[in-house]
Design an enzyme around this catalytic site. Structure first.
Site, short mmCIF file in Angstrom:
data_model
loop_
_atom_site.label_atom_id
_atom_site.label_comp_id
_atom_site.label_asym_id
_atom_site.label_seq_id
_atom_site.Cartn_x
_atom_site.Cartn_y
_atom_site.Cartn_z
N HIS A 89 -10.10 13.62 4.26
CA HIS A 89 -9.20 12.55 3.86
C HIS A 89 -9.54 12.05 2.45
O HIS A 89 -10.60 12.35 1.92
CB HIS A 89 -9.27 11.37 4.84
CG HIS A 89 -8.53 11.60 6.11
ND1 HIS A 89 -9.01 12.41 7.13
CD2 HIS A 89 -7.32 11.15 6.54
CE1 HIS A 89 -8.14 12.42 8.13
NE2 HIS A 89 -7.11 11.66 7.80
N GLY A 114 0.81 -1.22 0.00
CA GLY A 114 0.00 0.00 0.00
C GLY A 114 0.84 1.26 0.00
O GLY A 114 2.07 1.23 0.13
N ARG A 115 0.17 2.39 -0.13
CA ARG A 115 0.88 3.66 -0.22
C ARG A 115 1.66 3.98 1.05
O ARG A 115 2.83 4.39 0.98
CB ARG A 115 -0.12 4.78 -0.55
CG ARG A 115 -0.65 4.72 -1.98
CD ARG A 115 -1.81 5.64 -2.23
NE ARG A 115 -3.02 5.20 -1.52
CZ ARG A 115 -4.21 5.75 -1.68
NH1 ARG A 115 -4.38 6.74 -2.54
NH2 ARG A 115 -5.26 5.31 -1.00
N ASP A 153 2.23 -8.99 2.47
CA ASP A 153 1.02 -8.60 1.73
C ASP A 153 0.33 -9.88 1.30
O ASP A 153 0.97 -10.80 0.77
CB ASP A 153 1.37 -7.75 0.51
CG ASP A 153 0.12 -7.22 -0.18
OD1 ASP A 153 -0.31 -6.10 0.14
OD2 ASP A 153 -0.45 -7.94 -1.03
N ARG A 154 -0.97 -9.94 1.52
CA ARG A 154 -1.69 -11.18 1.29
C ARG A 154 -1.78 -11.56 -0.19
O ARG A 154 -2.07 -12.71 -0.52
CB ARG A 154 -3.10 -11.09 1.88
CG ARG A 154 -3.94 -9.95 1.35
CD ARG A 154 -5.27 -9.87 2.07
NE ARG A 154 -6.05 -8.71 1.67
CZ ARG A 154 -7.22 -8.38 2.19
NH1 ARG A 154 -7.74 -9.14 3.14
NH2 ARG A 154 -7.86 -7.31 1.79
N THR A 188 -6.47 2.92 12.10
CA THR A 188 -7.37 3.39 13.15
C THR A 188 -8.67 2.58 13.15
O THR A 188 -8.87 1.70 12.32
CB THR A 188 -7.68 4.88 12.99
OG1 THR A 188 -8.23 5.11 11.68
CG2 THR A 188 -6.43 5.72 13.15
N THR A 247 -7.46 10.69 14.08
CA THR A 247 -6.91 11.97 14.54
C THR A 247 -8.00 12.85 15.11
O THR A 247 -7.82 13.49 16.15
CB THR A 247 -6.21 12.68 13.37
OG1 THR A 247 -5.15 11.85 12.88
CG2 THR A 247 -5.64 14.02 13.80
N LYS A 282 -10.41 6.04 2.52
CA LYS A 282 -10.39 5.85 3.97
C LYS A 282 -11.72 5.26 4.42
O LYS A 282 -12.79 5.75 4.03
CB LYS A 282 -10.13 7.18 4.69
CG LYS A 282 -9.98 7.05 6.19
CD LYS A 282 -9.50 8.34 6.81
CE LYS A 282 -9.38 8.23 8.32
NZ LYS A 282 -8.43 7.17 8.74
#
Length: 267
Positions: free
Chosen positions: A156, A14-15, A37-38, A102, A167, A160
């Site tokens: 965001h 991922g990024r 990574d799966r 999160t 946050t 997400k």
């Protein structure tokens, strides 16, 4: 040179994972020993990240990777669907989790805190690894002592999954320690479209924006008689999180128990 801290990055495709791979490789005190990574078992990490990793290959088996690499730290930027199992697995093997995903509850964090203490290891869960974001939250908590009317707008990228952001939740929690719970706005206000006034946390309103083009941004807006105060933080790119990630990989070696929030390592 003293032994380097052995790091496994989960979600390395991922990024955020790719930035973490680069950051670990560029720090002389850290050693990248695994990338999980799966969907990429056996694929060279360099082919995906564009960074030379000495022939290191992706694995889709977290248990096997943590065991075979004798990892010290697991950095995880995956998603809420798998993160809880990953943290459990890391603690089971005595590997310190450093987590940027999160969506965990206070009860879950408390349980991991106990598990870490039982194993004699530390862990870090940080809603935000950007140093500027931590300062924004700290300044907001201070401002709330004098300007208790506050709303949060967090923005965001549209991939997400959780809202509000970790946050924003952490900011609300810190502000709530500095002001009494109170209603805001007119007592008879009415929403003609449900949710227009945002989520409610102890009287504070929080609004989540999800759009392509954003990375991670937050405004904390305070209102008072004849004045407003806005405290804003913007992560322009994902490199902004890496100093906090690298610091956490090092500091977690000194702790026992789960640390929630990067501010506890900074201040």
């Amino acid at each position: 040179m003293a032994d380097r801290i052995r790091v496994v990055v989960v979600g390395a495709k991922g990024r955020m994972g790719r930035e973490t791979v680069k950051a670990v490789l560029n720090d002389p005190e850290l050693e990248l020993v695994g990338a999980v990574d799966r969907s990429l078992n056996g694929v060279l990490v360099a082919e995906v990240t564009g960074v030379e990793t000495g022939g290191l290959q992706f694995s889709n088996d977290l248990d096997k990777t943590l065991l075979e690499t004798k990892a010290d730290v697991m950095v995880d930027f995956t998603n809420p669907a798998v993160i809880k199992g990953n943290i459990d697995t890391a603690i089971q093997y005595g590997v310190r989790p450093v987590v940027g995903t999160t969506g965990m509850t206070p009860e879950e964090i408390a349980a991991w805190d106990e598990s870490c203490k039982e194993r004699g290891i530390g862990g870090v869960i940080a809603p935000n690894f950007a140093i500027g974001a931590i300062l924004m939250m700290r300044f907001a908590a201070e401002a709330a002592r004098f300007l208790p009317h506050v709303e949060i707008i967090e923005m965001h990228h549209d991939q997400k999954l959780d809202a509000p952001s970790g946050t924003a939740i952490k900011t609300l929690e810190l502000i709530a320690k500095e002001r009494e719970k109170m209603g805001q706005g007119h007592p008879d206000e009415h929403e003609s479209i449900a949710g227009s006034r945002g989520g409610d946390y102890e009287g504070m309103r929080v609004h989540s924006v999800r759009l392509p083009g954003y990375v991670a941004h937050q405004q904390v807006i305070f209102g008072g008689l004849g004045q407003t105060l806005t405290i804003r933080h913007d992560s322009i790119n994902r490199e902004s999180f890496m100093p906090g990630v690298v610091m956490s990989c090092k500091e977690v070696m000194k702790y026992e128990g789960m640390v929630y929030g990067l501010e506890n390592l900074l201040f």
